[in-house]
Scaffold this motif. Structure first.
Motif, mmCIF file in Angstrom:
data_model
loop_
_atom_site.group_PDB
_atom_site.id
_atom_site.type_symbol
_atom_site.label_atom_id
_atom_site.label_comp_id
_atom_site.label_asym_id
_atom_site.label_seq_id
_atom_site.Cartn_x
_atom_site.Cartn_y
_atom_site.Cartn_z
ATOM 1 N N LEU A 152 -7.099 83.724 9.136
ATOM 2 C CA LEU A 152 -7.716 84.612 8.443
ATOM 3 C C LEU A 152 -8.402 84.784 7.562
ATOM 4 N N ILE A 153 -9.428 85.442 7.486
ATOM 5 C CA ILE A 153 -10.505 85.808 6.527
ATOM 6 C C ILE A 153 -10.362 86.815 5.657
ATOM 7 N N VAL A 154 -10.157 86.524 4.381
ATOM 8 C CA VAL A 154 -10.305 87.390 3.251
ATOM 9 C C VAL A 154 -11.694 87.475 2.675
ATOM 10 N N LEU A 155 -11.892 89.377 2.156
ATOM 11 C CA LEU A 155 -13.607 89.330 1.840
ATOM 12 C C LEU A 155 -13.674 90.071 0.817
ATOM 13 N N ASP A 156 -13.389 89.807 -0.719
ATOM 14 C CA ASP A 156 -13.364 90.821 -1.526
ATOM 15 C C ASP A 156 -14.877 91.757 -1.904
ATOM 16 N N GLU A 157 -15.064 92.294 -1.713
ATOM 17 C CA GLU A 157 -16.334 93.047 -1.706
ATOM 18 C C GLU A 157 -17.932 92.519 -0.912
ATOM 19 N N PRO A 158 -17.410 92.301 0.247
ATOM 20 C CA PRO A 158 -18.430 91.809 0.908
ATOM 21 C C PRO A 158 -19.745 92.356 1.643
ATOM 22 N N THR A 159 -20.276 94.270 1.334
ATOM 23 C CA THR A 159 -20.947 94.498 1.348
ATOM 24 C C THR A 159 -21.807 94.485 0.122
ATOM 25 N N ALA A 160 -21.101 94.499 -0.863
ATOM 26 C CA ALA A 160 -21.816 93.931 -2.256
ATOM 27 C C ALA A 160 -23.087 93.943 -1.984
ATOM 28 N N GLY A 161 -24.316 94.531 -1.827
ATOM 29 C CA GLY A 161 -26.156 93.767 -1.798
ATOM 30 C C GLY A 161 -26.283 94.582 -0.772
ATOM 31 N N LEU A 162 -25.744 94.452 0.288
ATOM 32 C CA LEU A 162 -26.375 95.248 1.714
ATOM 33 C C LEU A 162 -26.972 96.262 1.744
ATOM 34 N N ASP A 163 -28.113 96.492 2.478
ATOM 35 C CA ASP A 163 -28.748 98.168 2.781
ATOM 36 C C ASP A 163 -27.858 98.629 3.824
ATOM 37 N N PRO A 164 -27.900 99.933 4.213
ATOM 38 C CA PRO A 164 -26.569 100.197 4.723
ATOM 39 C C PRO A 164 -27.813 100.357 6.597
ATOM 40 N N GLY A 165 -28.408 99.682 7.092
ATOM 41 C CA GLY A 165 -28.356 99.046 7.965
ATOM 42 C C GLY A 165 -27.892 97.493 8.121
ATOM 43 N N GLN A 166 -28.009 97.174 7.101
ATOM 44 C CA GLN A 166 -26.981 95.860 7.532
ATOM 45 C C GLN A 166 -25.242 95.686 7.240
ATOM 46 N N ARG A 167 -24.953 97.226 6.484
ATOM 47 C CA ARG A 167 -24.282 97.493 6.401
ATOM 48 C C ARG A 167 -23.049 97.711 8.209
ATOM 49 N N PHE A 168 -24.095 98.593 8.757
ATOM 50 C CA PHE A 168 -23.154 98.626 9.240
ATOM 51 C C PHE A 168 -23.645 97.696 10.540
ATOM 52 N N GLU A 169 -24.103 96.455 10.251
ATOM 53 C CA GLU A 169 -24.716 95.887 11.524
ATOM 54 C C GLU A 169 -22.973 94.823 11.321
ATOM 55 N N LEU A 170 -23.238 94.659 9.864
ATOM 56 C CA LEU A 170 -21.601 93.467 9.176
ATOM 57 C C LEU A 170 -20.238 94.424 9.942
ATOM 58 N N ARG A 171 -20.093 95.349 9.756
ATOM 59 C CA ARG A 171 -19.222 96.717 10.681
ATOM 60 C C ARG A 171 -18.751 96.000 12.344
ATOM 61 N N ALA A 172 -20.162 95.706 12.969
ATOM 62 C CA ALA A 172 -19.361 95.218 14.449
ATOM 63 C C ALA A 172 -19.509 94.007 14.360
ATOM 64 N N VAL A 173 -19.939 93.142 13.637
ATOM 65 C CA VAL A 173 -20.227 91.493 13.293
ATOM 66 C C VAL A 173 -18.134 91.707 13.041
ATOM 67 N N LEU A 174 -17.228 92.564 12.294
ATOM 68 C CA LEU A 174 -16.100 92.189 11.548
ATOM 69 C C LEU A 174 -15.635 92.344 13.234
ATOM 70 N N SER A 175 -15.431 94.096 12.894
ATOM 71 C CA SER A 175 -15.068 94.024 14.634
ATOM 72 C C SER A 175 -14.366 93.280 15.830
ATOM 73 N N ASP A 176 -15.991 92.472 16.102
ATOM 74 C CA ASP A 176 -15.828 91.464 17.069
ATOM 75 C C ASP A 176 -14.573 90.998 16.445
ATOM 76 N N VAL A 177 -14.476 89.968 15.327
ATOM 77 C CA VAL A 177 -13.506 88.804 14.778
ATOM 78 C C VAL A 177 -12.462 89.433 14.727
ATOM 79 N N ALA A 178 -12.323 90.426 14.029
ATOM 80 C CA ALA A 178 -10.918 90.934 14.306
ATOM 81 C C ALA A 178 -10.089 91.226 15.461
ATOM 82 N N ALA A 179 -11.004 90.778 16.611
ATOM 83 C CA ALA A 179 -9.864 90.567 17.819
ATOM 84 C C ALA A 179 -9.049 89.383 17.777
ATOM 85 N N ARG A 180 -10.083 87.978 16.603
ATOM 86 C CA ARG A 180 -9.186 86.900 17.667
ATOM 87 C C ARG A 180 -8.567 86.500 16.067
ATOM 88 N N SER A 181 -8.929 87.046 14.832
ATOM 89 C CA SER A 181 -8.638 86.591 13.076
ATOM 90 C C SER A 181 -7.912 87.421 12.922
#
Length: 227
Positions: A152-181
């Motif tokens: 279980l991973i709980v994230l409160d406003e995880p993209t705060a302070g990230l630019d649009p490119g970093q937010r896009f990359e984070l979404r890709a990371v979280l989509s991958d992690v969500a396959a197992r968590s």
């Protein structure tokens, strides 16, 4: 979660909440400021004891010190505005998070480096937290939450302070992690949830005003507008 009530002093913030979070995937938590989102997350991760109601994980009630400890071993948590020791390196911070979860000590260093690589900070592993930009520190916090891929991973406003490119990359990371968590993500950026959330919970004045898929919510809003 069943019949959860929570508050501070005489003020009740959450009122008789009942919901289930689906396994493996991302549940998005939406709501206006003051709706009780952060209070709900702090209760979910056992930092606040419920005033009433019950939390269960895998069918087991989280109502004793032993149950809480076992639950926290499988939990990754990134609070909004998280604190850190400025003398820590990025690697130290992620390693400490793994140590707190009682992750196998022999694997901590490798897993911490792997988590930093996933948020594109492999080259800053030895940098002190005080030397990093705000966006970099936020990514270190995300790395600490996902390191070891807790159940279980709980994230409160995880993209705060990230630019649009970093937010896009984070979404890709979280989509991958969500396959197992299982991920619970609170944000005011609806486009982030639209891209990765399988399930949505909308909180308003401490009560659930909607629970279901993003598609169902859009259909509901469309019908309301047409009506």
């Amino acid at each position: 979660m069943h019949g959860l009530c929570q508050g501070y002093g005489k003020r009740e913030v959450l009122h008789d909440l009942c919901f289930d979070v689906p396994g493996n995937g991302t549940t998005g938590l939406l709501g206006p400021n003051g709706a009780g989102k952060t209070t709900l997350l702090r209760t979910l991760v056992t930092l606040l004891k419920p005033r009433a109601g019950e939390l269960r994980s895998g069918g087991v009630a989280i109502d004793s010190r032993a149950a809480i400890r076992e639950f926290r071993r499988k939990l990754g948590y990134l609070p909004q505005g998280f604190s850190y020791d400025e003398a820590f390196s990025a690697l130290d911070f992620v390693s400490y998070a793994l140590w707190m979860r009682e992750y196998p000590s022999a694997r901590i260093a490798d897993e911490a480096r792997n988590a930093l690589a996933r948020v594109d900070l492999a080259d800053r592993a030895s940098s002190r937290m005080r030397e990093l930009s705000g966006g970099m520190r936020q990514r270190v916090g995300i790395a600490a939450a996902i390191a070891g891929e807790p159940s279980l991973i709980v994230l409160d406003e995880p993209t705060a302070g990230l630019d649009p490119g970093q937010r896009f990359e984070l979404r890709a990371v979280l989509s991958d992690v969500a396959a197992r968590s299982t991920i619970i993500l609170s944000t005011h950026l609806i486009e982030d949830l639209a891209a990765i959330a399988d399930h949505l919970i909308v909180l308003n004045e401490g009560r659930i005003s909607y629970e279901g898929t993003a598609e169902m919510l859009r259909a509901k809003e469309s019908l309301s507008v047409e009506g």
